[in-house]
Design a protein around this motif. Structure first.
Motif, PDB file in Angstrom:
ATOM      1  N   ALA A 144       0.812  -1.221   0.000  1.00 52.53           N
ATOM      2  CA  ALA A 144       0.000   0.000   0.000  1.00 52.53           C
ATOM      3  C   ALA A 144       0.847   1.274   0.000  1.00 52.53           C
ATOM      4  N   GLY A 145       1.902   1.255  -0.806  1.00 54.02           N
ATOM      5  CA  GLY A 145       2.719   2.449  -0.963  1.00 54.02           C
ATOM      6  C   GLY A 145       3.821   2.620   0.056  1.00 54.02           C
ATOM      7  N   GLU A 146       3.861   1.758   1.080  1.00 56.04           N
ATOM      8  CA  GLU A 146       4.914   1.802   2.086  1.00 56.04           C
ATOM      9  C   GLU A 146       5.908   0.678   1.824  1.00 56.04           C
ATOM     10  N   SER A 147       7.176   0.908   2.189  1.00 55.41           N
ATOM     11  CA  SER A 147       8.188  -0.124   1.966  1.00 55.41           C
ATOM     12  C   SER A 147       9.188  -0.155   3.111  1.00 55.41           C
ATOM     13  N   VAL A 148       9.875  -1.290   3.235  1.00 56.32           N
ATOM     14  CA  VAL A 148      10.890  -1.453   4.273  1.00 56.32           C
ATOM     15  C   VAL A 148      12.002  -2.320   3.710  1.00 56.32           C
ATOM     16  N   ARG A 149      13.251  -1.966   4.041  1.00 56.70           N
ATOM     17  CA  ARG A 149      14.411  -2.723   3.578  1.00 56.70           C
ATOM     18  C   ARG A 149      14.660  -3.918   4.482  1.00 56.70           C
ATOM     19  N   LEU A 150      15.238  -4.954   3.908  1.00 61.23           N
ATOM     20  CA  LEU A 150      15.566  -6.178   4.635  1.00 61.23           C
ATOM     21  C   LEU A 150      17.071  -6.401   4.621  1.00 61.23           C
ATOM     22  N   ASN A 151      17.587  -6.993   5.702  1.00 62.19           N
ATOM     23  CA  ASN A 151      18.987  -7.411   5.651  1.00 62.19           C
ATOM     24  C   ASN A 151      19.065  -8.766   4.939  1.00 62.19           C
ATOM     25  N   ASN A 152      20.261  -9.294   4.772  1.00 61.68           N
ATOM     26  CA  ASN A 152      20.459 -10.473   3.931  1.00 61.68           C
ATOM     27  C   ASN A 152      19.684 -11.692   4.433  1.00 61.68           C
ATOM     28  N   LYS A 153      19.795 -12.012   5.714  1.00 65.20           N
ATOM     29  CA  LYS A 153      19.123 -13.194   6.241  1.00 65.20           C
ATOM     30  C   LYS A 153      17.611 -13.001   6.271  1.00 65.20           C
ATOM     31  N   GLU A 154      17.147 -11.808   6.601  1.00 69.89           N
ATOM     32  CA  GLU A 154      15.711 -11.531   6.533  1.00 69.89           C
ATOM     33  C   GLU A 154      15.186 -11.778   5.118  1.00 69.89           C
ATOM     34  N   PHE A 155      15.938 -11.281   4.140  1.00 70.43           N
ATOM     35  CA  PHE A 155      15.508 -11.452   2.750  1.00 70.43           C
ATOM     36  C   PHE A 155      15.463 -12.927   2.367  1.00 70.43           C
ATOM     37  N   GLN A 156      16.510 -13.684   2.719  1.00 72.10           N
ATOM     38  CA  GLN A 156      16.532 -15.095   2.349  1.00 72.10           C
ATOM     39  C   GLN A 156      15.362 -15.854   2.973  1.00 72.10           C
ATOM     40  N   LEU A 157      15.040 -15.525   4.213  1.00 73.09           N
ATOM     41  CA  LEU A 157      13.904 -16.168   4.874  1.00 73.09           C
ATOM     42  C   LEU A 157      12.588 -15.834   4.181  1.00 73.09           C
TER      43      LEU A 157
END
Length: 225
Positions: A144-157
């Motif tokens: 809904a127009g909002e975003s948040v960045r992920l670190n490497n392990k968060e992204f892989q999960l």
């Protein structure tokens, strides 16, 4: 972007995984050909790196099987064999690139990047489930127009969950897939990262959640209205 590495030299495989993760790839590592096939059939990969000389099934046999099954994923053969005949055999079997050992770290990463760019069958770098989108190139969750960045392990999960919604993953499976089968990561670390992702999804007012299935594991589910 997810890469599968099949290399029976454990230390080398660990080093290659480190190099690619440092370059923002998600990496799965196996040490024999049969496991390479199992992993390939259980996930979506943007490129595969195969050592030729492996136990249980050679990298060349794995490549032949993948091409017989119609898999178009780009494949790089990684091996100590440097003779012309071996290179020709790999290329004729359907390999996209061939890198003999020893090799420079920067060249290896550059060639993997080139394989991914070359992948005409790549379906795009954005996954979605419910109203949430995962940008695999930017390591971002958005809703809904909002975003948040992920670190490497968060992204892989979260990528694993987004590629397999409704599937229940055990803690051991998550450790194996994200931290690697040689890692001594404990269940508490998985629980901690699941908590990080839950908070980020909640902060986005997402309509999906990572649900705990008691005694079994975790799954990505849409929230009831």
């Amino acid at each position: 972007m997810r890469i599968l590495i099949a290399e029976d030299e454990v230390e080398l495989a660990r080093g290659l995984k480190f190099l690619l993760e440092k370059s923002k790839f998600s990496v799965d590592v196996v040490h024999n050909g049969l496991d390479a096939l199992d992993y390939f059939h259980g996930a979506v990969y943007d490129a595969v790196v195969l050592d030729i000389m492996m136990p249980k099934m050679s990298g060349l046999d794995v490549l032949v099987r993948l091409r017989e099954e119609g898999a178009s994923v780009p494949v790089m053969m990684l091996t100590a064999k440097a003779e012309i005949e071996d290179r020709v055999a790999g290329l004729e079997a359907g390999a996209d690139d061939y890198l003999p050992k020893p090799f420079a770290s920067r060249e290896f990463v550059a060639r993997v990047r080139a394989l991914v760019r070359r992948n005409a069958g790549y379906s795009g770098s954005v996954l979605s489930f419910g109203g949430v989108r995962l940008d695999c190139g930017r390591y971002e969750l958005s809703c809904a127009g909002e975003s948040v960045r992920l670190n490497n392990k968060e992204f892989q999960l979260v990528e694993l969950f987004f590629r397999n919604p409704h599937h229940v993953f055990s803690t051991d499976h998550l450790v194996d897939k994200v931290w690697g089968c040689d890692c001594e990561t404990e269940a508490d670390v998985v629980w901690t990262y699941i908590g990080f992702l839950r908070r980020k999804l909640k902060g986005l007012n997402a309509d999906v959640e990572i649900r705990t299935v008691r005694g079994v594991g975790y799954s990505l589910e849409e929230m009831p209205c």
